[in-house]
Write a protein that holds these residues in place. Structure first.
Motif, PDB file in Angstrom:
ATOM      1  N   GLY A 254      24.417  36.493  -4.090  1.00  0.00           N
ATOM      2  CA  GLY A 254      24.651  37.859  -3.604  1.00  0.00           C
ATOM      3  C   GLY A 254      23.882  38.901  -4.401  1.00  0.00           C
ATOM      4  O   GLY A 254      23.955  40.093  -4.098  1.00  0.00           O
TER       5      GLY A 254
ATOM      6  N   GLY B 274      22.239  41.469  -7.339  1.00  0.00           N
ATOM      7  CA  GLY B 274      22.827  42.620  -8.023  1.00  0.00           C
ATOM      8  C   GLY B 274      23.783  43.346  -7.084  1.00  0.00           C
ATOM      9  O   GLY B 274      24.875  43.773  -7.489  1.00  0.00           O
ATOM     10  N   THR B 275      23.402  43.438  -5.829  1.00  0.00           N
ATOM     11  CA  THR B 275      24.233  44.147  -4.847  1.00  0.00           C
ATOM     12  C   THR B 275      25.591  43.458  -4.683  1.00  0.00           C
ATOM     13  O   THR B 275      26.617  44.121  -4.550  1.00  0.00           O
ATOM     14  CB  THR B 275      23.489  44.213  -3.493  1.00  0.00           C
ATOM     15  OG1 THR B 275      22.194  44.778  -3.740  1.00  0.00           O
ATOM     16  CG2 THR B 275      24.222  45.074  -2.497  1.00  0.00           C
TER      17      THR B 275
ATOM     18  N   CYS C 227      23.882  51.469 -15.571  1.00  0.00           N
ATOM     19  CA  CYS C 227      22.732  50.586 -15.332  1.00  0.00           C
ATOM     20  C   CYS C 227      21.774  50.766 -16.504  1.00  0.00           C
ATOM     21  O   CYS C 227      21.248  51.865 -16.720  1.00  0.00           O
ATOM     22  CB  CYS C 227      22.064  50.961 -14.006  1.00  0.00           C
ATOM     23  SG  CYS C 227      20.584  49.976 -13.678  1.00  0.00           S
TER      24      CYS C 227
ATOM     25  N   THR D  63      15.457  50.592 -12.315  1.00  0.00           N
ATOM     26  CA  THR D  63      14.184  49.987 -11.928  1.00  0.00           C
ATOM     27  C   THR D  63      13.282  50.917 -11.119  1.00  0.00           C
ATOM     28  O   THR D  63      12.063  50.899 -11.262  1.00  0.00           O
ATOM     29  CB  THR D  63      14.493  48.738 -11.070  1.00  0.00           C
ATOM     30  OG1 THR D  63      15.658  48.100 -11.586  1.00  0.00           O
ATOM     31  CG2 THR D  63      13.342  47.778 -11.062  1.00  0.00           C
TER      32      THR D  63
ATOM     33  N   ASP E 245      24.741  46.829 -15.694  1.00  0.00           N
ATOM     34  CA  ASP E 245      23.773  46.156 -14.818  1.00  0.00           C
ATOM     35  C   ASP E 245      22.475  46.057 -15.606  1.00  0.00           C
ATOM     36  O   ASP E 245      21.844  47.066 -15.904  1.00  0.00           O
ATOM     37  CB  ASP E 245      23.584  46.999 -13.545  1.00  0.00           C
ATOM     38  CG  ASP E 245      22.466  46.459 -12.638  1.00  0.00           C
ATOM     39  OD1 ASP E 245      21.852  45.430 -12.974  1.00  0.00           O
ATOM     40  OD2 ASP E 245      22.214  47.090 -11.586  1.00  0.00           O
TER      41      ASP E 245
ATOM     42  N   SER F  61      19.933  44.024 -14.570  1.00  0.00           N
ATOM     43  CA  SER F  61      19.089  43.226 -13.675  1.00  0.00           C
ATOM     44  C   SER F  61      17.612  43.302 -14.037  1.00  0.00           C
ATOM     45  O   SER F  61      16.904  42.300 -13.989  1.00  0.00           O
ATOM     46  CB  SER F  61      19.274  43.687 -12.230  1.00  0.00           C
ATOM     47  OG  SER F  61      20.561  43.343 -11.775  1.00  0.00           O
ATOM     48  N   SER F  62      17.137  44.494 -14.399  1.00  0.00           N
ATOM     49  CA  SER F  62      15.684  44.603 -14.576  1.00  0.00           C
ATOM     50  C   SER F  62      15.228  44.679 -16.028  1.00  0.00           C
ATOM     51  O   SER F  62      14.028  44.831 -16.277  1.00  0.00           O
ATOM     52  CB  SER F  62      15.139  45.785 -13.772  1.00  0.00           C
ATOM     53  OG  SER F  62      15.839  46.959 -14.071  1.00  0.00           O
TER      54      SER F  62
ATOM     55  N   GLN G  74      15.769  37.732 -10.413  1.00  0.00           N
ATOM     56  CA  GLN G  74      14.397  37.859  -9.909  1.00  0.00           C
ATOM     57  C   GLN G  74      13.414  38.718 -10.697  1.00  0.00           C
ATOM     58  O   GLN G  74      12.263  38.841 -10.288  1.00  0.00           O
ATOM     59  CB  GLN G  74      14.439  38.322  -8.451  1.00  0.00           C
ATOM     60  CG  GLN G  74      15.015  39.712  -8.237  1.00  0.00           C
ATOM     61  CD  GLN G  74      16.492  39.702  -7.895  1.00  0.00           C
ATOM     62  OE1 GLN G  74      17.215  38.858  -8.353  1.00  0.00           O
ATOM     63  NE2 GLN G  74      16.936  40.650  -7.096  1.00  0.00           N
TER      64      GLN G  74
HETATM   65  N1  PMP Z   1      20.295  46.535  -9.982  1.00  0.00           N
HETATM   66  C1  PMP Z   1      19.034  46.753 -10.390  1.00  0.00           C
HETATM   67  C2  PMP Z   1      18.808  47.406 -11.707  1.00  0.00           C
HETATM   68  C3  PMP Z   1      17.963  46.359  -9.581  1.00  0.00           C
HETATM   69  O1  PMP Z   1      16.700  46.562  -9.979  1.00  0.00           O
HETATM   70  C4  PMP Z   1      18.220  45.726  -8.343  1.00  0.00           C
HETATM   71  C5  PMP Z   1      17.135  45.216  -7.439  1.00  0.00           C
HETATM   72  N2  PMP Z   1      15.881  45.571  -7.658  1.00  0.00           N
HETATM   73  C6  PMP Z   1      19.543  45.557  -7.955  1.00  0.00           C
HETATM   74  C7  PMP Z   1      20.554  45.947  -8.803  1.00  0.00           C
HETATM   75  C8  PMP Z   1      19.899  44.931  -6.638  1.00  0.00           C
HETATM   76  O2  PMP Z   1      19.632  43.596  -6.713  1.00  0.00           O
HETATM   77  P1  PMP Z   1      19.590  42.636  -5.449  1.00  0.00           P
HETATM   78  O3  PMP Z   1      18.400  42.989  -4.648  1.00  0.00           O
HETATM   79  O4  PMP Z   1      19.522  41.284  -6.078  1.00  0.00           O
HETATM   80  O5  PMP Z   1      20.866  42.843  -4.710  1.00  0.00           O
END
Ligand code: PMP
Length: 329
Positions: A38, A40-41, A111, A115, A136, A138-139, A159
């Motif tokens: 699923g 980050g979303t 966050c 990104t 978060d 993620s990036s 990713q």
């Molecule tokens: N959080 C951050 C900081 C992101 O950069 C992204 C996607 N680029 C997301 C959440 C959302 O991730 P996803 O596309 O895997 O849902």
């Protein structure tokens, strides 16, 4: 790729990946590492579903598009308090003394690296011991040292820095597991995921295998300290090129929170010059550098310098920028 996720062969692959991650980040033993789908979303919802029920409210520090999206998602499950006043453009992180934190919040969410806008925290927010901090990452995951013990939950989609899209790493403090809302879907439930060692349903086994290889690669390349040194050197190259261009290249982000991973900039003026930016992107592509276009919501150029990008590749971009400046100033 066809290996059963219930086989001991795969079990070992997943266990090794998680153990390597634990070693890289020095994750304390009272934290669980979960692998979920699923992206980050998915975690925007999962975090709220698993934690907001404690008091019914949560604090969101909105510093860019992704934290804004997370807050919107969480508002479906409880009351969301925006810690910062609304801004027209995300280019800074207000110092914590100005934040309006709610002492009754179930958690404080932020966050670490936005990104799209290229805004990266230069500090870890201080929260009362009773309020978990959720980040978060993620990036910018595995691009700089972090003290996991300061957080309740850290999540990161694979990713950017840790492999192909398809799995999300969640690091969660044990005592925060089991506080989910009754309606939490099983697939987003931290407790069920933990009980089933992230194998409640079929995980993206091949993606997790690749992620494990990336963790080994990071270990061979100096660990988190190595990645951090590289990220600093790479981003400095690009920011220095921007700063030395007399405004020809323009980065709107406050210098203290400029991201080490995503460098957004405009060409020609602060508002950008479409024709010049188009020409620059075409030249970059001809030089083998693709996907430098900024996010559609902000336009311009964005250089993403994730862990896999080398210093030599970054130098190649800096050289192109310098040439472009000399020819068009
Ligand atoms: N959080 C951050 C900081 C992101 O950069 C992204 C996607 N680029 C997301 C959440 C959302 O991730 P996803 O596309 O895997 O849902």
């Amino acid at each position: 790729m066809e290996m059963s996720h219930r086989s001991s062969t795969y079990g070992k692959i997943q266990e090794t990946a998680i153990n390597d991650l634990r070693e890289l980040l020095n994750i304390p033993s009272n934290y669980k590492v979960l692998l979920m789908q699923g992206g980050g979303t998915g975690q925007f919802a999962a975090v709220a579903l698993n934690l907001i029920g404690v008091t019914g409210t949560a604090d969101y520090v909105i510093t860019g598009s992704w934290s804004a999206k997370a807050a919107k998602e969480a508002a479906q499950y409880g009351k969301v308090n925006a810690v910062l006043p609304k801004v027209a453009k995300y280019i800074s992180v207000p110092r914590q003394s100005s934040w309006q934190l709610d002492p009754k919040a179930s958690y404080v969410y932020y966050c670490d690296n936005e990104t799209v806008e290229g805004v990266e925290f230069d500090f870890v927010p201080e929260v009362p011991a009773s309020v978990p901090l959720v980040a978060d990452m993620s990036s910018n995951f595995l691009s700089r040292p972090i003290d996991v013990a300061k957080f309740g939950v850290i999540f990161a989609g694979a990713q950017k820095n840790i492999g192909p899209a398809g799995t999300t790493v969640i690091i969660v403090r044990e005592d925060l597991i089991g506080k989910h809302l009754k309606s939490t879907p099983s697939i987003l439930n931290f407790e069920l995921m933990d009980k089933n060692s992230s194998l409640m349903n079929t995980p993206p086994t091949f993606i997790i295998y690749v992620m494990g290889l990336v963790f080994k690669w990071i270990k061979r390349n100096g660990g988190i300290a190595g990645m951090s040194k590289l990220a600093n050197a790479k981003s400095k190259l690009i920011y220095d090129t921007i700063d030395k261009s007399n405004g020809f290249f323009y980065c709107p982000v406050d210098p203290n929170v400029r991201s080490h991973m995503n460098v957004p900039f405009r060409i020609g003026s602060a508002a950008g010059n479409d024709a010049l930016e188009k020409e620059f992107l075409a030249k970059a592509e001809a030089d083998g550098m693709i996907q430098l276009k900024g996010h559609r919501s902000v336009g311009g150029i964005r250089a993403s310098l994730y862990n896999a990008v080398t210093l030599a590749e970054t130098q190649q971009l800096a050289n192109l920028m310098l040439d472009f400046y000399k020819n068009n100033k």
